[in-house]
Write an enzyme that holds these catalytic residues in place. Structure first.
Site, short mmCIF file in Angstrom:
data_model
loop_
_atom_site.label_atom_id
_atom_site.label_comp_id
_atom_site.label_asym_id
_atom_site.label_seq_id
_atom_site.Cartn_x
_atom_site.Cartn_y
_atom_site.Cartn_z
N HIS A 263 0.81 -1.16 0.05
CA HIS A 263 -0.06 0.00 0.10
C HIS A 263 0.87 1.35 0.01
O HIS A 263 0.76 1.84 -1.00
CB HIS A 263 -0.90 -0.07 1.35
CG HIS A 263 -2.06 1.25 1.35
ND1 HIS A 263 -3.17 1.00 0.69
CD2 HIS A 263 -1.47 2.40 1.79
CE1 HIS A 263 -3.77 2.27 1.22
NE2 HIS A 263 -2.89 3.32 1.71
N GLU A 264 1.95 1.21 0.97
CA GLU A 264 2.50 2.50 1.13
C GLU A 264 3.58 2.59 -0.24
O GLU A 264 3.65 3.52 -0.77
CB GLU A 264 3.63 2.50 2.24
CG GLU A 264 2.66 2.70 3.59
CD GLU A 264 1.64 3.76 3.67
OE1 GLU A 264 1.88 4.69 3.11
OE2 GLU A 264 0.45 3.45 4.11
N HIS A 267 1.92 4.61 -2.75
CA HIS A 267 1.79 5.89 -2.72
C HIS A 267 3.27 6.41 -3.04
O HIS A 267 3.49 7.69 -3.80
CB HIS A 267 1.64 6.37 -1.08
CG HIS A 267 0.26 6.56 -0.58
ND1 HIS A 267 -0.75 6.83 -1.20
CD2 HIS A 267 -0.42 5.55 0.24
CE1 HIS A 267 -1.83 6.69 -0.46
NE2 HIS A 267 -1.68 5.75 0.35
N GLU A 293 -4.82 7.60 -2.95
CA GLU A 293 -5.45 6.08 -2.51
C GLU A 293 -5.63 5.23 -3.58
O GLU A 293 -5.55 4.26 -3.45
CB GLU A 293 -6.91 6.40 -1.61
CG GLU A 293 -6.62 6.71 -0.25
CD GLU A 293 -5.41 5.92 0.45
OE1 GLU A 293 -4.58 6.38 1.19
OE2 GLU A 293 -6.02 4.79 0.63
ZN ZN Z 1 -3.13 5.01 1.85
#
Ligand code: ZN
Length: 503
Positions: A263-264, A267, A293
């Site tokens: 997830h990170e 980003h 997101e």
């Molecule tokens: Zn996030």
């Protein structure tokens, strides 16, 4: 262009102050000794105040005015016109907020957060209730500085997701409920997949090493980034060439650290692929919270929870944990990764129920802002809505309305839509990338992700913050923002996983 150069120079100075604050914040979450907190809060607040003062300097407004003719002479999507347009929008928004209000708002945010951490630990909603009342009041007051808005929530949503309105979100969440609630019901009628093997002991060091190996393979450049541990995973953007992620690890849970890392990484990949020319300018970062997101969730879910991804990675994971996973087949592992189970928490929820958690919270924001629900009734209404939506009641407020920090950070309104916007856009990007590159999934099964990353870099990342959400989506996929690709992705994937007849 003298005025433009002067504007850029001023904006880059402001950015350096903000970058320094980011670095202090990163250190605060990773290596700072606990007693450093008070001094650190003052340091960060001072840098932020300086940056705010420099940005709201009337000289900036003057430059923007001088540049209006120049902006209008250029194509809308040029870097220069976009810089002036976006900076003007930020400037005008900041100029509407009186300094006394901002101080009051910031102070309430800091105090409320502090009170919430104790209220949550002690399961004591009453302790934080007056602060939340004040937060609701200040959120409404903030919206009043934008009297042209159609709905009180619109200016609050615009703080994180430019181009999206409350009316749009009401329809969106209604549509998601109509499609996802029956899907959850059909899934619940099926036998849940076996997943006890996921709860074995997986040594932390091996988990972290594996996660980082995945992150690098997805394209995360460690010469321009790094990974550390923190209580809550987060990505810190200090510069386009210094984008850091953190993760946390639990030895009895194989998925937490891995999916947190992916997830990170999503980003971080976004920021690492913004064009260098935009560095240090208000357009040199991610477009909105929702678009950010959409990147993290695309990599976490559409890639990281897909079968092609695991065709490549599962043998490697088995080699790392032969005792724990040696006898578990790929399909069993894939099913265990994608168990759907209504729960009380948004964080950690599966793909199908996740957006329903956001729906409950968005609807409560609307009810609070419109005065249909009072803050004092919030624990009860929260419980009722969870029973209606998930058939489950939190045993206490710690499992209920106190469970997450969002509303206790200064505002009610605009705190949850970005997660769902991220989900629906992630499916739009993926669908479009797959149309352009049908070989994408076969490549993923070979551990190759560069075609997908290049598509995202070219169509999303490179633009930084030049466009609003509707503009960016139209440009990248030629369509309006829509939940349809996301709903159809979930129906197809989970009908296959759970053997449901009609998708
Ligand atoms: Zn996030």
């Amino acid at each position: 262009m003298k005025h433009l150069d002067e504007l850029k120079a001023r904006l880059r100075e402001i950015h350096r102050l903000q970058s320094a604050a980011q670095l202090l914040g990163w250190d605060q979450r990773t290596y700072m000794p606990p007693c450093g907190a008070e001094a650190r809060a003052r340091q960060i607040a001072m840098l932020e105040r300086l940056a705010h003062e420099k940005f709201t300097d009337p000289a900036v407004g003057q430059l923007l005015e001088e540049l209006q003719g120049y902006e209008e002479s250029l194509p809308y999507d040029s870097d220069e016109a976009s810089l002036v347009r976006v900076t003007r929008r930020d400037y005008e928004r900041a100029a509407r907020i009186p300094a006394e209000f901002k101080t009051e708002y910031d102070e309430n945010a800091a105090t409320t957060y502090h009170v919430w951490t104790r209220a949550r630990a002690e399961d004591d909603f009453a302790a934080v209730e007056p602060y939340l009342e004040r937060t609701l009041d200040l959120s409404r007051k903030y919206a009043e500085f934008f009297p042209e808005a159609d709905h009180v929530i619109d200016p609050l949503v615009a703080m994180s997701d430019e181009g999206i309105t409350g009316a749009f979100l009401r329809d969106l969440f209604g549509e998601l409920r109509r499609h996802l609630e029956p899907l959850v019901e059909s899934i619940e009628e099926r036998q849940p997949p076996e997943r006890s093997f996921m709860g074995q002991r997986f040594p932390a060091e091996s988990q972290l090493g594996f996660g980082l190996q995945v992150a690098e393979r997805l394209g995360y450049d460690l010469a321009r980034g790094r990974q550390d541990l923190s209580d809550h995973p987060i990505t810190t953007m200090i510069a386009l060439d210094d984008v850091r992620i953190t993760t946390r690890v639990n030895e009895n849970d194989l998925t937490g650290a891995l999916f947190g890392t992916i997830h990170e990484t999503g980003h971080a990949l976004y920021t690492q692929n913004i064009r260098k020319e935009l560095e240090g300018l208000p357009i040199g970062r991610g477009a909105t919270a929702g678009v950010h997101e959409s990147q993290s969730r695309l990599w976490e879910n559409l890639v990281g929870r897909s079968r092609p991804f695991w065709e490549y990675w599962y043998p490697r994971l088995q080699a790392l944990f032969p005792e724990q996973l040696g006898d578990v087949a790929l399909d069993a592992f894939y099913r265990a990764l994608n168990v759907v189970e209504p729960g009380l928490y948004r964080v950690g929820a599966d793909e199908v129920t996740y957006s329903l958690h956001c729906a409950v919270r968005f609807e409560l924001e609307m009810d609070l802002l419109e005065g249909r629900v009072a803050v004092s009734d919030l624990p009860r209404v929260w419980r009722e809505r969870h029973v209606e939506t998930f058939g489950l009641a939190p045993a206490n407020d710690r499992e209920g309305v106190l469970q997450e920090m969002n509303w206790y950070c200064g505002r009610i309104g605009g705190m949850y839509q970005h997660f769902t916007l991220g989900n629906i856009m992630s499916a739009m990007w993926f669908e479009s990338a797959l149309e352009a590159h049908p070989e994408l999934e076969a490549e993923m099964a070979e551990g190759r992700f560069e075609t997908l990353l290049n598509w995202l870099a070219k169509n999303v990342h490179t633009h930084g913050r030049k466009f609003t959400i509707p503009e960016l989506v139209e440009r990248a996929v030629g369509k309006e923002v829509s939940a349809e690709p996301y709903i159809s992705y979930l129906k197809t994937k989970y009908s296959q996983l759970y053997g449901l007849s009609s998708a």
